[in-house]
Scaffold this motif. Structure first.
Motif, PDB file in Angstrom:
ATOM      1  N   ARG A  49       0.820  -1.198   0.000  1.00  0.00           N
ATOM      2  CA  ARG A  49       0.000   0.000   0.000  1.00  0.00           C
ATOM      3  C   ARG A  49       0.862   1.259   0.000  1.00  0.00           C
ATOM      4  O   ARG A  49       1.984   1.267   0.518  1.00  0.00           O
ATOM      5  CB  ARG A  49      -0.921   0.027   1.225  1.00  0.00           C
ATOM      6  N   LEU A  50       0.316   2.304  -0.577  1.00  0.00           N
ATOM      7  CA  LEU A  50       1.000   3.601  -0.521  1.00  0.00           C
ATOM      8  C   LEU A  50       1.174   4.064   0.914  1.00  0.00           C
ATOM      9  O   LEU A  50       2.178   4.704   1.254  1.00  0.00           O
ATOM     10  CB  LEU A  50       0.199   4.642  -1.310  1.00  0.00           C
ATOM     11  N   SER A  51       0.198   3.748   1.754  1.00  0.00           N
ATOM     12  CA  SER A  51       0.265   4.189   3.151  1.00  0.00           C
ATOM     13  C   SER A  51       1.367   3.476   3.933  1.00  0.00           C
ATOM     14  O   SER A  51       1.748   3.939   5.017  1.00  0.00           O
ATOM     15  CB  SER A  51      -1.079   3.955   3.834  1.00  0.00           C
ATOM     16  N   ARG A  52       1.890   2.352   3.413  1.00  0.00           N
ATOM     17  CA  ARG A  52       2.956   1.613   4.107  1.00  0.00           C
ATOM     18  C   ARG A  52       4.352   2.022   3.650  1.00  0.00           C
ATOM     19  O   ARG A  52       5.340   1.548   4.199  1.00  0.00           O
ATOM     20  CB  ARG A  52       2.770   0.105   3.885  1.00  0.00           C
ATOM     21  N   ILE A  53       4.438   2.890   2.654  1.00  0.00           N
ATOM     22  CA  ILE A  53       5.751   3.318   2.159  1.00  0.00           C
ATOM     23  C   ILE A  53       6.395   4.275   3.159  1.00  0.00           C
ATOM     24  O   ILE A  53       5.761   5.228   3.628  1.00  0.00           O
ATOM     25  CB  ILE A  53       5.614   3.996   0.784  1.00  0.00           C
ATOM     26  N   MET A  54       7.648   4.017   3.481  1.00  0.00           N
ATOM     27  CA  MET A  54       8.412   4.869   4.394  1.00  0.00           C
ATOM     28  C   MET A  54       9.328   5.832   3.649  1.00  0.00           C
ATOM     29  O   MET A  54       9.535   6.962   4.074  1.00  0.00           O
ATOM     30  CB  MET A  54       9.254   4.005   5.351  1.00  0.00           C
ATOM     31  N   ASP A  55       9.891   5.385   2.504  1.00  0.00           N
ATOM     32  CA  ASP A  55      10.834   6.231   1.772  1.00  0.00           C
ATOM     33  C   ASP A  55      10.966   5.716   0.341  1.00  0.00           C
ATOM     34  O   ASP A  55      10.800   4.523   0.080  1.00  0.00           O
ATOM     35  CB  ASP A  55      12.204   6.229   2.456  1.00  0.00           C
ATOM     36  N   ILE A  56      11.252   6.647  -0.586  1.00  0.00           N
ATOM     37  CA  ILE A  56      11.504   6.307  -1.990  1.00  0.00           C
ATOM     38  C   ILE A  56      12.809   6.994  -2.391  1.00  0.00           C
ATOM     39  O   ILE A  56      12.960   8.202  -2.205  1.00  0.00           O
ATOM     40  CB  ILE A  56      10.356   6.783  -2.906  1.00  0.00           C
ATOM     41  N   LYS A  57      13.743   6.215  -2.948  1.00  0.00           N
ATOM     42  CA  LYS A  57      15.061   6.760  -3.304  1.00  0.00           C
ATOM     43  C   LYS A  57      15.509   6.251  -4.658  1.00  0.00           C
ATOM     44  O   LYS A  57      15.054   5.210  -5.135  1.00  0.00           O
ATOM     45  CB  LYS A  57      16.120   6.372  -2.256  1.00  0.00           C
ATOM     46  N   MET A  58      16.424   7.010  -5.279  1.00  0.00           N
ATOM     47  CA  MET A  58      17.118   6.559  -6.488  1.00  0.00           C
ATOM     48  C   MET A  58      18.528   6.153  -6.078  1.00  0.00           C
ATOM     49  O   MET A  58      19.314   6.984  -5.620  1.00  0.00           O
ATOM     50  CB  MET A  58      17.146   7.674  -7.537  1.00  0.00           C
ATOM     51  N   GLU A  59      18.836   4.862  -6.230  1.00  0.00           N
ATOM     52  CA  GLU A  59      20.138   4.329  -5.807  1.00  0.00           C
ATOM     53  C   GLU A  59      20.777   3.562  -6.948  1.00  0.00           C
ATOM     54  O   GLU A  59      20.232   3.486  -8.059  1.00  0.00           O
ATOM     55  CB  GLU A  59      19.954   3.426  -4.578  1.00  0.00           C
TER      56      GLU A  59
END
Length: 423
Positions: A49-59
């Motif tokens: 779920r979107l609500s469970r996302i903590m962080d989004i990164k480009m690595e």
């Protein structure tokens, strides 16, 4: 139709940590979920779920391959690579919808639907006010047409008076002057026309109501294809649409009369197009979690230019929230537990306690009703601003009618005196 209709999808690959390998497939974003489906097995390799996302990164993976990582609750990290058209586009879209939370937590967590009387009454009141305002707008529009017809009649009178002035000038010119008009009269007429144009220009600058903002939403904007999606802002004004970048700098401005098409791909994605003959069209595509707020205004402003695509039908049949949502059941159970843990007097009977629980679980205005009221109020604001703009325009027309009538009366009296002298 399920509620999993994708808002956007990208081909790419997903790293399966248990098998230590990459699997090709499609990454898709829905209203509440992020999902990756394998091309070979057609099965979902991961979904959260979107609500469970903590962080989004480009690595980077192994210091070579560019990847996009999503950190889920429980310290679960998902790796996505080989994303097309590129990972920056995917990051911009995912980060926008994650930040805006597309659906508020309350709307995802509702149990069985209910129709509170307060919410229904508020909606009916706003709907009645909207109908009255629409009727007022129709009356104002008809009145404006009458003013325009009167202005056209005065312009015809002014044109006829100009012809009469030319004929009288030829009759008044001395026999030794071979041309139709005397030179000093030509200069005076040129000065008078210049003064009239300046007055008209200053009157046109009075329409400040045309630049009032009705709605402003953050959006992912692109002018070209899907490879140029960048964060920005869509500004809905009374007389135009403005495209801004993240620094609030103007990218492009669509005048209201210049827009030829507003194509709706989904409740969260639209395309605005201005067509030209002999050169390329100007077309911008907007993707936003708050697009429904702007659409409630755009459907009124551009009702004859809005076109719904076949993709939109997949979302129209899909409810914003599901009564069978597992997360919603968990939320309701938690709320019941909190109600039961609350200390209550011993005199309260069991029946009163159940009524108290039902009262807590049933708010006076539900989330869907609040969202509907918000959209209706946005429409009311748009109608009110358009009525104000029309009133300002009619006020300017009335001033022009007064000055044109006075000028026509003065010209008729002047021509009458000149004709009497000739006789």
């Amino acid at each position: 139709m399920s509620r999993d209709a994708p808002i956007h999808s990208w081909p790419g690959s997903y790293y399966i940590n248990t098998e230590k390998r990459w699997e090709t497939g499609t990454l898709s974003l829905t209203r509440t979920m992020v999902r990756f489906v394998s091309n070979q097995s057609k099965e979902s390799l991961t979904s959260f779920r979107l609500s469970r996302i903590m962080d989004i990164k480009m690595e980077s993976s192994s210091f070579i391959f560019s990847t996009l990582t999503v950190l889920e609750e429980g310290n679960v990290k998902h790796w996505f690579g080989s994303l097309k058209p590129n990972r920056v586009v995917v990051y911009n879209v995912l980060e926008h919808f994650w930040r805006e939370r597309l659906l508020s937590p309350g709307s995802e967590a509702r149990g069985a639907e209910c129709k509170p009387s307060k919410g229904s009454e508020l909606i009916s009141l706003v709907a009645g006010a909207q109908r009255r305002l629409e009727d007022t707008g129709k009356v104002l529009s008809h009145q404006g047409e009458q003013f325009d017809n009167a202005m056209q009649g005065l312009e015809k009178i002014d044109s006829d008076l100009g012809v009469a002035d030319k004929l009288l000038s030829e009759l008044e010119s001395p026999p030794w002057w071979p041309f139709g008009k005397l030179p000093w009269k030509t200069q005076q007429e040129a000065k008078a026309e210049g003064a009239a144009r300046a007055a008209a220009h200053s009157a046109a600058g009075k329409g400040s109501g045309r630049n009032k903002v009705i709605a402003s939403i953050p959006a992912i904007v692109t002018k070209g294809g899907d490879s140029d999606l960048k964060p920005g802002c869509l500004l809905v004004l009374v007389s135009s649409l403005e495209v801004l970048d993240t620094n609030c700098q103007l990218i492009h401005r669509f005048e209201r009369n210049d827009i030829d098409e507003v194509r709706v791909h989904s409740p969260y994605e639209i395309t605005v197009r201005q067509r030209f003959i002999g050169k390329p069209d100007i077309c911008y595509r907007f993707l936003s979690a708050k697009m429904p707020e702007a659409m409630s205004v755009l459907e009124i402003q551009y009702r004859k230019k809005v076109e719904f695509t076949s993709e939109y039908t997949a979302f129209r049949a899909t409810p914003v929230s599901s009564p069978c949502d597992t997360e919603g059941q968990t939320w309701n159970e938690g709320l019941l537990q909190r109600c039961q843990d609350t200390e209550l007097p011993l005199e309260v009977p069991a029946g009163a306690l159940s009524q108290l629980q039902v009262h807590v679980l049933q708010p006076s205005v539900s989330q869907s009703e609040a969202q509907e009221l918000k959209q209706m109020l946005m429409q009311l604001k748009s109608l009110a601003l358009e009525a104000e703009t029309e009133l300002e325009r009619q006020d300017d027309v009335l001033n022009d009618l007064t000055s044109s009538t006075d000028r026509a009366t003065m010209n008729v009296e002047k021509h009458t005196c000149r004709m009497k002298k000739l006789l």
